[in-house]
Design a protein around this motif. Sequence first.
Motif, PDB file in Angstrom:
ATOM      1  N   UNK A 130      -4.287  -2.007  -0.472  1.00 16.67           N
ATOM      2  CA  UNK A 130      -3.083  -2.634  -1.148  1.00 16.67           C
ATOM      3  C   UNK A 130      -3.576  -3.613  -2.130  1.00 16.67           C
ATOM      4  N   UNK A 131      -4.826  -4.294  -2.044  1.00 14.05           N
ATOM      5  CA  UNK A 131      -5.530  -5.140  -2.808  1.00 14.05           C
ATOM      6  C   UNK A 131      -5.804  -4.622  -4.266  1.00 14.05           C
ATOM      7  N   UNK A 190       0.928  -1.238   0.062  1.00  6.86           N
ATOM      8  CA  UNK A 190       0.052  -0.091   0.032  1.00  6.86           C
ATOM      9  C   UNK A 190       0.780   1.279   0.139  1.00  6.86           C
ATOM     10  N   UNK A 191       1.890   1.049   0.672  1.00  8.46           N
ATOM     11  CA  UNK A 191       2.665   2.407   0.972  1.00  8.46           C
ATOM     12  C   UNK A 191       3.773   2.569  -0.360  1.00  8.46           C
ATOM     13  N   UNK A 234       7.105  -2.607  -6.751  1.00  6.43           N
ATOM     14  CA  UNK A 234       8.483  -2.645  -6.821  1.00  6.43           C
ATOM     15  C   UNK A 234       9.112  -2.014  -5.567  1.00  6.43           C
ATOM     16  N   UNK A 235       8.511  -1.307  -4.744  1.00  4.83           N
ATOM     17  CA  UNK A 235       9.152  -0.644  -3.750  1.00  4.83           C
ATOM     18  C   UNK A 235       9.139  -1.706  -2.252  1.00  4.83           C
ATOM     19  N   UNK A 236       8.280  -2.378  -2.245  1.00  4.15           N
ATOM     20  CA  UNK A 236       7.950  -3.253  -1.110  1.00  4.15           C
ATOM     21  C   UNK A 236       8.926  -4.317  -1.242  1.00  4.15           C
ATOM     22  N   UNK A 237      10.102  -4.659  -0.493  1.00  4.76           N
ATOM     23  CA  UNK A 237      11.038  -5.626  -0.453  1.00  4.76           C
ATOM     24  C   UNK A 237      10.690  -6.794   0.467  1.00  4.76           C
TER      25      UNK A 237
END
Length: 200
Positions: free
Chosen positions: A92-93, A16-17, A21-24
């Motif tokens: 996020x979904x 969500x944040x 790509x940015x959520x490792x």
Amino acid sequence: MHTREELLRAAAEAFDEFGYAGASINLILKRAGLTTGALYFHFDSKEHLARAVMNAQPQTIVPKLNSAGMQRLVDITLSWSHQLQVDPLLRAGVRLTGEQSTFGTADATPYQAWAGIMAECLRQAEANGELQAGVSPEELGEFVTAACTGMQMFSAVVSGRKDLSDRTMKMWRLLLPGVAVPSIVSRTDVSHERLRALVA
């Protein structure tokens, strides 16, 4: 199952944040307070985890509702309009479903799941004599799903989704007279009071 839910929630917050790509994986594990082994016991990959978040959308809303037929369909969309503002799992979904092409996926399952849930409400409404003649539960279920998808995108840009509940109520005030019999139009509650009762 508890560990799986913790992973889903932590992944949802990260997706969500930061987007896919940015959520490792490391960020997700840190937020969940879990190990790599715990992740791969439940999910084969980051993509598998993202798909699980995408497909978890209905469980944030549907199990909490007790209404039936047309009112249930309206209640799903009202609850959705509120939960999108406060629930990272749902948000996020929705985000992942919209940006899934960026991680090489083209999965219509989330849209189809919502359309199926809505069509089920409408089949019940049809059986109860709530729909006008010629209204197809399947076609209307798909239409409402598509309308809500576009509406939340519009609302996200215009107001950060703060006006999404108002837009949802307006949609039903426009749509109900064309699909429901008059007695159901007058009886179906699309008000702020209804929304407050649903999310209380």
